[in-house]
Design a protein around this motif. Sequence first.
Motif, PDB file in Angstrom:
ATOM      1  N   VAL A   1     -12.522   5.754   4.813  1.00 46.13           N
ATOM      2  CA  VAL A   1     -11.704   6.954   4.622  1.00 46.13           C
ATOM      3  C   VAL A   1     -10.632   7.075   5.701  1.00 46.13           C
ATOM      4  O   VAL A   1      -9.467   7.377   5.419  1.00 46.13           O
ATOM      5  CB  VAL A   1     -12.598   8.209   4.586  1.00 46.13           C
ATOM      6  CG1 VAL A   1     -11.750   9.472   4.661  1.00 46.13           C
ATOM      7  CG2 VAL A   1     -13.440   8.227   3.311  1.00 46.13           C
ATOM      8  N   ALA A   2     -11.007   6.830   6.955  1.00 41.97           N
ATOM      9  CA  ALA A   2     -10.028   6.969   8.042  1.00 41.97           C
ATOM     10  C   ALA A   2      -8.865   5.999   7.891  1.00 41.97           C
ATOM     11  O   ALA A   2      -7.759   6.268   8.383  1.00 41.97           O
ATOM     12  CB  ALA A   2     -10.712   6.761   9.392  1.00 41.97           C
ATOM     13  N   GLY A   3      -9.075   4.882   7.206  1.00 47.77           N
ATOM     14  CA  GLY A   3      -8.007   3.911   7.013  1.00 47.77           C
ATOM     15  C   GLY A   3      -6.865   4.431   6.164  1.00 47.77           C
ATOM     16  O   GLY A   3      -5.766   3.857   6.172  1.00 47.77           O
ATOM     17  N   LEU A   4      -7.093   5.525   5.424  1.00 44.21           N
ATOM     18  CA  LEU A   4      -6.024   6.114   4.616  1.00 44.21           C
ATOM     19  C   LEU A   4      -5.134   7.056   5.418  1.00 44.21           C
ATOM     20  O   LEU A   4      -4.071   7.474   4.922  1.00 44.21           O
ATOM     21  CB  LEU A   4      -6.617   6.894   3.430  1.00 44.21           C
ATOM     22  CG  LEU A   4      -7.245   6.092   2.291  1.00 44.21           C
ATOM     23  CD1 LEU A   4      -7.707   7.043   1.200  1.00 44.21           C
ATOM     24  CD2 LEU A   4      -6.270   5.073   1.726  1.00 44.21           C
ATOM     25  N   ASP A   5      -5.526   7.416   6.622  1.00 43.15           N
ATOM     26  CA  ASP A   5      -4.800   8.433   7.387  1.00 43.15           C
ATOM     27  C   ASP A   5      -3.299   8.172   7.490  1.00 43.15           C
ATOM     28  O   ASP A   5      -2.498   9.103   7.320  1.00 43.15           O
ATOM     29  CB  ASP A   5      -5.411   8.586   8.784  1.00 43.15           C
ATOM     30  CG  ASP A   5      -6.729   9.339   8.762  1.00 43.15           C
ATOM     31  OD1 ASP A   5      -7.095   9.854   7.693  1.00 43.15           O
ATOM     32  OD2 ASP A   5      -7.397   9.406   9.811  1.00 43.15           O
ATOM     33  N   PRO A   6      -2.850   6.941   7.763  1.00 39.67           N
ATOM     34  CA  PRO A   6      -1.390   6.736   7.895  1.00 39.67           C
ATOM     35  C   PRO A   6      -0.608   6.994   6.608  1.00 39.67           C
ATOM     36  O   PRO A   6       0.613   7.186   6.659  1.00 39.67           O
ATOM     37  CB  PRO A   6      -1.284   5.256   8.306  1.00 39.67           C
ATOM     38  CG  PRO A   6      -2.623   4.893   8.837  1.00 39.67           C
ATOM     39  CD  PRO A   6      -3.599   5.705   8.054  1.00 39.67           C
ATOM     40  N   TYR A   7      -1.307   7.010   5.470  1.00 42.76           N
ATOM     41  CA  TYR A   7      -0.622   7.111   4.188  1.00 42.76           C
ATOM     42  C   TYR A   7      -0.742   8.496   3.547  1.00 42.76           C
ATOM     43  O   TYR A   7      -0.136   8.749   2.500  1.00 42.76           O
ATOM     44  CB  TYR A   7      -1.185   6.067   3.219  1.00 42.76           C
ATOM     45  CG  TYR A   7      -1.254   4.683   3.803  1.00 42.76           C
ATOM     46  CD1 TYR A   7      -0.120   3.891   3.891  1.00 42.76           C
ATOM     47  CD2 TYR A   7      -2.457   4.171   4.291  1.00 42.76           C
ATOM     48  CE1 TYR A   7      -0.172   2.617   4.451  1.00 42.76           C
ATOM     49  CE2 TYR A   7      -2.522   2.903   4.849  1.00 42.76           C
ATOM     50  CZ  TYR A   7      -1.381   2.129   4.926  1.00 42.76           C
ATOM     51  OH  TYR A   7      -1.442   0.880   5.484  1.00 42.76           O
ATOM     52  N   LEU A   8      -1.504   9.397   4.147  1.00 39.79           N
ATOM     53  CA  LEU A   8      -1.764  10.693   3.523  1.00 39.79           C
ATOM     54  C   LEU A   8      -0.504  11.512   3.261  1.00 39.79           C
ATOM     55  O   LEU A   8      -0.452  12.255   2.267  1.00 39.79           O
ATOM     56  CB  LEU A   8      -2.745  11.494   4.383  1.00 39.79           C
ATOM     57  CG  LEU A   8      -4.168  10.920   4.451  1.00 39.79           C
ATOM     58  CD1 LEU A   8      -5.066  11.825   5.294  1.00 39.79           C
ATOM     59  CD2 LEU A   8      -4.755  10.728   3.063  1.00 39.79           C
TER      60      LEU A   8
ATOM     61  N   ARG B   1       0.831  -1.206   0.000  1.00 40.43           N
ATOM     62  CA  ARG B   1       0.000   0.000   0.000  1.00 40.43           C
ATOM     63  C   ARG B   1       0.865   1.255   0.000  1.00 40.43           C
ATOM     64  O   ARG B   1       0.580   2.219  -0.719  1.00 40.43           O
ATOM     65  CB  ARG B   1      -0.938  -0.002   1.213  1.00 40.43           C
ATOM     66  CG  ARG B   1      -2.062  -1.014   1.134  1.00 40.43           C
ATOM     67  CD  ARG B   1      -3.143  -0.706   2.139  1.00 40.43           C
ATOM     68  NE  ARG B   1      -2.716  -0.916   3.514  1.00 40.43           N
ATOM     69  CZ  ARG B   1      -2.805  -2.077   4.162  1.00 40.43           C
ATOM     70  NH1 ARG B   1      -3.296  -3.142   3.535  1.00 40.43           N
ATOM     71  NH2 ARG B   1      -2.423  -2.186   5.413  1.00 40.43           N
ATOM     72  N   GLU B   2       1.892   1.253   0.835  1.00 42.34           N
ATOM     73  CA  GLU B   2       2.775   2.425   0.887  1.00 42.34           C
ATOM     74  C   GLU B   2       3.448   2.673  -0.455  1.00 42.34           C
ATOM     75  O   GLU B   2       3.568   3.821  -0.907  1.00 42.34           O
ATOM     76  CB  GLU B   2       3.812   2.232   1.990  1.00 42.34           C
ATOM     77  CG  GLU B   2       3.230   2.315   3.398  1.00 42.34           C
ATOM     78  CD  GLU B   2       4.280   2.082   4.464  1.00 42.34           C
ATOM     79  OE1 GLU B   2       5.361   1.561   4.132  1.00 42.34           O
ATOM     80  OE2 GLU B   2       4.007   2.413   5.641  1.00 42.34           O
ATOM     81  N   GLU B   3       3.909   1.593  -1.098  1.00 41.50           N
ATOM     82  CA  GLU B   3       4.557   1.751  -2.397  1.00 41.50           C
ATOM     83  C   GLU B   3       3.575   2.301  -3.423  1.00 41.50           C
ATOM     84  O   GLU B   3       3.912   3.195  -4.215  1.00 41.50           O
ATOM     85  CB  GLU B   3       5.117   0.411  -2.876  1.00 41.50           C
ATOM     86  CG  GLU B   3       5.834   0.524  -4.227  1.00 41.50           C
ATOM     87  CD  GLU B   3       6.271  -0.822  -4.774  1.00 41.50           C
ATOM     88  OE1 GLU B   3       6.716  -0.848  -5.939  1.00 41.50           O
ATOM     89  OE2 GLU B   3       6.154  -1.835  -4.063  1.00 41.50           O
ATOM     90  N   LEU B   4       2.356   1.767  -3.432  1.00 45.32           N
ATOM     91  CA  LEU B   4       1.360   2.250  -4.380  1.00 45.32           C
ATOM     92  C   LEU B   4       1.098   3.740  -4.188  1.00 45.32           C
ATOM     93  O   LEU B   4       1.137   4.525  -5.138  1.00 45.32           O
ATOM     94  CB  LEU B   4       0.049   1.486  -4.210  1.00 45.32           C
ATOM     95  CG  LEU B   4      -1.137   2.164  -4.914  1.00 45.32           C
ATOM     96  CD1 LEU B   4      -1.065   1.951  -6.408  1.00 45.32           C
ATOM     97  CD2 LEU B   4      -2.459   1.713  -4.349  1.00 45.32           C
ATOM     98  N   LEU B   5       0.822   4.140  -2.935  1.00 43.65           N
ATOM     99  CA  LEU B   5       0.479   5.536  -2.693  1.00 43.65           C
ATOM    100  C   LEU B   5       1.658   6.458  -2.948  1.00 43.65           C
ATOM    101  O   LEU B   5       1.482   7.601  -3.382  1.00 43.65           O
ATOM    102  CB  LEU B   5      -0.054   5.691  -1.273  1.00 43.65           C
ATOM    103  CG  LEU B   5      -1.456   5.079  -1.103  1.00 43.65           C
ATOM    104  CD1 LEU B   5      -1.798   4.891   0.361  1.00 43.65           C
ATOM    105  CD2 LEU B   5      -2.495   5.943  -1.786  1.00 43.65           C
TER     106      LEU B   5
END
Length: 264
Positions: A190-197, A163-167
């Motif tokens: 939506v909140a699940g994206l917070d660590p990757y914003l 996920r980190e690589e994709l984002l």
Amino acid sequence: MSQPTLRGRNPYVGPRAFQPGERLYGRDREVLELVDLLIAERIVLLYSPSGAGKTSLLQAALLPKMEEENFVVLPSMRLSMAPPASGAPEASAHNPYVLSLLLSLEEALRPEEQTPLSELAGMTLAEYLDRWDGSQPEREDVVLVFDQFEEILTVDPGSRAAREELLAQVGIALRDRRRWAVVAMREEFVAGLDPYLPLLPTRLATRYRLELLRLDGAQDAIQRPAANSGVRFEPEAARTLALNLAAVRMQQADGTVTIVPGDH
């Protein structure tokens, strides 16, 4: 008494998303707001309750409007597309989310125009888009669509590194300010994206919530498709149908059930 026979195509699409070229009714206000927001802010997170019609809004309304505004709209991208079983061995080692995005973009091409899977599996999103830009007669403003983006959290819940690589790759691609983007997902994720914003330009700060269809929009969606087929749907009948569909069943303290009007 014999019943009248209606001839021709059913004007209602049924329980599926609207497709490009089909007319979406009942969402005129939302489409205008979202077009203005996207043009002004460049990157927008579109979120809603499940079943509100995000994909329909994108395909049948928002994206055609962006094309009218002289944007090039690339095919909607998903994160759940798997390579063919007979694909190149390299595909299994590539980030599955990135490969899914690239396969989504390839779907609109004729087979002879598509990139071999062995080559595709070694590309980043930015490299693919840069190559696409270079193939055009002149550089144009492009809209990228990431549909059902909650799949980044549901397809493989344990793949944080992927996920980190994709984002990170999405973030690099969107540094190019001639690329606009809509990221569409269900609101409960939506909140699940917070660590990757931090990986994304603007951190998806610009957001638009698509509500469930309200009564006035529902009446529009009931009457206008029929009218286009030459059938008059009486306003009172349309309102009654909309109210029935919006009704909510509420259980009382004594165990009885009461039906009350709902907003959507």
